[in-house]
Motif scaffolding. Sequence first.
Motif, PDB file in Angstrom:
ATOM      1  N   GLN A   1       8.675   6.958  -3.258  1.00 48.83           N
ATOM      2  CA  GLN A   1       9.319   6.501  -2.026  1.00 48.83           C
ATOM      3  C   GLN A   1       8.336   6.612  -0.863  1.00 48.83           C
ATOM      4  N   ALA A   2       8.259   5.553  -0.058  1.00 49.68           N
ATOM      5  CA  ALA A   2       7.386   5.579   1.120  1.00 49.68           C
ATOM      6  C   ALA A   2       7.960   6.531   2.167  1.00 49.68           C
ATOM      7  N   SER A   3       7.078   7.046   3.037  1.00 46.99           N
ATOM      8  CA  SER A   3       7.524   7.990   4.066  1.00 46.99           C
ATOM      9  C   SER A   3       6.556   7.935   5.246  1.00 46.99           C
ATOM     10  N   TYR A   4       6.778   8.810   6.215  1.00 42.65           N
ATOM     11  CA  TYR A   4       5.897   8.898   7.380  1.00 42.65           C
ATOM     12  C   TYR A   4       5.059  10.172   7.292  1.00 42.65           C
ATOM     13  N   SER A   5       3.821  10.078   7.805  1.00 47.18           N
ATOM     14  CA  SER A   5       2.913  11.224   7.716  1.00 47.18           C
ATOM     15  C   SER A   5       1.883  11.153   8.838  1.00 47.18           C
ATOM     16  N   VAL A   6       1.347  12.313   9.199  1.00 49.10           N
ATOM     17  CA  VAL A   6       0.253  12.351  10.177  1.00 49.10           C
ATOM     18  C   VAL A   6      -1.083  12.097   9.503  1.00 49.10           C
ATOM     19  N   ASP A   7      -1.104  12.049   8.180  1.00 47.88           N
ATOM     20  CA  ASP A   7      -2.335  11.815   7.423  1.00 47.88           C
ATOM     21  C   ASP A   7      -2.402  10.364   6.975  1.00 47.88           C
ATOM     22  N   CYS A   8      -3.531   9.728   7.202  1.00 45.80           N
ATOM     23  CA  CYS A   8      -3.718   8.334   6.837  1.00 45.80           C
ATOM     24  C   CYS A   8      -4.195   8.253   5.382  1.00 45.80           C
ATOM     25  N   ILE A   9      -3.244   8.361   4.452  1.00 42.55           N
ATOM     26  CA  ILE A   9      -3.604   8.390   3.031  1.00 42.55           C
ATOM     27  C   ILE A   9      -3.400   7.032   2.366  1.00 42.55           C
ATOM     28  N   GLY A  10      -2.979   6.016   3.124  1.00 44.70           N
ATOM     29  CA  GLY A  10      -2.855   4.678   2.585  1.00 44.70           C
ATOM     30  C   GLY A  10      -1.477   4.374   2.031  1.00 44.70           C
ATOM     31  N   HIS A  11      -1.322   3.108   1.673  1.00 42.30           N
ATOM     32  CA  HIS A  11      -0.040   2.611   1.155  1.00 42.30           C
ATOM     33  C   HIS A  11      -0.297   1.959  -0.194  1.00 42.30           C
ATOM     34  N   PHE A  12       0.130   2.616  -1.265  1.00 47.37           N
ATOM     35  CA  PHE A  12      -0.150   2.152  -2.620  1.00 47.37           C
ATOM     36  C   PHE A  12       0.440   0.772  -2.875  1.00 47.37           C
ATOM     37  N   GLY A  13       1.718   0.580  -2.560  1.00 46.88           N
ATOM     38  CA  GLY A  13       2.388  -0.679  -2.861  1.00 46.88           C
ATOM     39  C   GLY A  13       1.769  -1.871  -2.154  1.00 46.88           C
ATOM     40  N   LEU A  14       1.261  -1.659  -0.938  1.00 45.19           N
ATOM     41  CA  LEU A  14       0.614  -2.731  -0.186  1.00 45.19           C
ATOM     42  C   LEU A  14      -0.874  -2.822  -0.493  1.00 45.19           C
ATOM     43  N   ALA A  15      -1.363  -1.895  -1.318  1.00 46.09           N
ATOM     44  CA  ALA A  15      -2.800  -1.819  -1.629  1.00 46.09           C
ATOM     45  C   ALA A  15      -3.600  -1.774  -0.331  1.00 46.09           C
ATOM     46  N   SER A  16      -3.117  -0.980   0.620  1.00 48.84           N
ATOM     47  CA  SER A  16      -3.710  -0.922   1.950  1.00 48.84           C
ATOM     48  C   SER A  16      -4.237   0.475   2.245  1.00 48.84           C
ATOM     49  N   ARG A  17      -5.479   0.549   2.683  1.00 46.19           N
ATOM     50  CA  ARG A  17      -6.080   1.843   3.042  1.00 46.19           C
ATOM     51  C   ARG A  17      -5.490   2.382   4.335  1.00 46.19           C
ATOM     52  N   TYR A  18      -5.104   1.476   5.234  1.00 46.24           N
ATOM     53  CA  TYR A  18      -4.576   1.876   6.536  1.00 46.24           C
ATOM     54  C   TYR A  18      -3.235   1.177   6.760  1.00 46.24           C
ATOM     55  N   TYR A  19      -2.213   1.961   7.102  1.00 50.32           N
ATOM     56  CA  TYR A  19      -0.925   1.330   7.379  1.00 50.32           C
ATOM     57  C   TYR A  19      -0.090   2.222   8.287  1.00 50.32           C
ATOM     58  N   THR A  20       0.629   1.578   9.214  1.00 50.44           N
ATOM     59  CA  THR A  20       1.537   2.287  10.111  1.00 50.44           C
ATOM     60  C   THR A  20       2.730   1.384  10.394  1.00 50.44           C
ATOM     61  N   HIS A  21       3.689   1.873  11.152  1.00 54.25           N
ATOM     62  CA  HIS A  21       4.800   1.061  11.634  1.00 54.25           C
ATOM     63  C   HIS A  21       4.660   0.942  13.151  1.00 54.25           C
ATOM     64  N   PHE A  22       4.260  -0.233  13.599  1.00 56.56           N
ATOM     65  CA  PHE A  22       3.971  -0.517  14.999  1.00 56.56           C
ATOM     66  C   PHE A  22       4.948  -1.535  15.580  1.00 56.56           C
TER      67      PHE A  22
END
Length: 721
Positions: free
Chosen positions: A540-561
């Motif tokens: 399950q996706a969640s929020y974090s202060v660590d930029c560990i990436g988003h596996f499902g999006l195959a993205s190294r950097y991701y946020t909710h802006f």
Amino acid sequence: MTQDELLKKREQVLLKLMEDPMYQPMRLQDIAVFLDVPKSKRKDLESALDALVREGRIRVSKNGKYGKSESQEKEGVFAANAKGFGFVRIPGEENDVFIPRDKTRGALQGDTVRILIPRGQQLERREGRVLEIVARGVSRLVGYYRRENRSGVVLPDNTRFAADVVIPAGASLGAQTGEKVLVEITAYPKERGEDLEGRVLERLGKASAVGVDLTSIVRSFEIPDTFSEECLAEAVRAERQGTEELSGEVPGRRDLRALCTVTIDGEDSKDLDDAISLTELENGNVQLGVHIADVSEYVKEGGPLDREALNRGTSVYLPDRVIPMLPVELSNGICSLNEGEDRFALSCLMEFTAEGELVHSEICESVIRSDCRLTYTTVNQIITNHEPELCEHYAEFVPMLERMDVLARQLRALRSERGYIDFDFPESKVILSPSGKPIEIRAYERNEATRLIEDFMLAANETVAKTYCLKHLPFVYRVHEAPTPEKLQLLKTFVMNFGLNLKLKNGEVTPREIQKLLLRVEGTEAEDLVSRMALRTMTQASYSVDCIGHFGLASRYYTHFTSPIRRYPDLQIHRIIKEDLRRGLSEKRKEHYRAILSGVSDRASQTERRAQECERDAVKYKKCEYMEGHINEIYEGIISGVTRYGIYVELKNTVDGMIRVSELRDDHYQYNEEKAELVGEFTKKRYRLGEPLRVRVTGADRLIRTVDFLPEPPLPSADED
């Protein structure tokens, strides 16, 4: 000290003694001597030892020596079943522990309990008993009120609560039989079968009244749906202030009102928090603008609105209403990017080449003006079907929309190349009558317009995340961890049944490998089956202060802006971005954000899960209500789940129900976990995940949110006719 407390104290002394590594099993008299227990108190000592033996916490040998039990003690959260038994989920362990009906010790749904698990059991089939209720999990619940003489009884909506709630005289707020009420529990049962005691906090209205059913669900999840006078007053002041500021000069902001800008949303959307623009540049590139309502301009950190928004975490979308994170004066007013009105925004400006490669980006505070409010349906008709009347009506926007479509497809293709996983399962759309009755359930299908907006929002979210991760500033990221090795191994074993292979390296997998697996089965009979199993493998996706990436999006950097009107993390990072743009973050401000963002991330993850569960429960309720009017009708469906207890079937209208194994009278069925199928012992008939199945509706129950099916023979083929 009461007798119970005294016994408990003696038990703790004995347990501490026997848990000492130096302890050797001793007889009663030896323990008495060791603990200096006088002869007059040895009966009490024996009672304490006997109680511990009965509970399985210690053992006694044939020659009367007491020693440490081989059982394990664990602590976890109790999940009750309507039939009286339950399961305990232990943190860090994948398999729950089964608790029989007579060993729950009165534990209720959500209670934190300490349990005893005898050793030597299979990990996936462990059974235990509740030793102690450490903390109660629920203090409030919703139910049906029934008056009895001067007192009353509340029958909980949640059928997992096996006990009714007795309401003493004077604690009912005048509730009448047939009303739904919110109650606070004031006394809990000591043993199973005893009633709870409570007091009515709120009368929700007659159970049959319009909207009371979903209001009851909202209350059961403890989601606030009204704003305090303080919050409403701040919202009115903020709206008035924003209107005044927008009527004059706007120093410190980029004036982007000359850009051709549009919003694209659903027909019934009122909180328009994102707008887009596309500009052709002289060098042949294009500049995509994603303009997001600057909610942080009006919701000040630490104020009443900010505290309430953090508490809510997100807006909640139900079939008959929206429970907003912010008052409508803001969400539908000054923060909504309405057509023809000037609005403050945070803009992410991204320059792309003709091939869709990002070559430059900039984030700025801006003032914008939406030139047109478009809908997904309209835009899809223009860019997909080139509908003549619509193309003529929106002629000034058609060239931009068509170029946007090209860019969106390019961005999608580039994400696909890096391994982006797209699980395209339809969501549910519940259509209600004016009286709140469900009159239609259908799949809410995505189209090219919804995908276009998704592609542009993903691009902005990734761009903002990368910008601030590389700046090493405190921030909130949207993260999605890779699947666990255990789940990946199960998926690998499962797909081998179809002659497929999932490449694992040290028990891990790349998003690209999951995507390749899905592409291999695309268009085949196994597509739905494999896709569902792969989806269940995901974390399950969640929020974090660590930029560990988003596996499902195959993205190294991701946020909710992109949605600060309805998600608190977006609002929080807008503040950080604006501080950074205006004067940079001082060390003091960096420390401030480091101190609060971990808590913000945790709270946002919790409230997101709460909102999702509430939304699902409300939709399930309405689906069951709808199917009550379709008993004995036949539908086409897909097997969406197989367990040893039954088969889950999802209909084309997204309603899902169950065929219980006990109702399959034609054979004795065995469950094959590796292949996710039930197989008839004599007929060899198979029910497999992902396969089509015709079913007849045999029952629906709103209270327990279930729909029951039975299998129907397939229709004869044309050849058979």
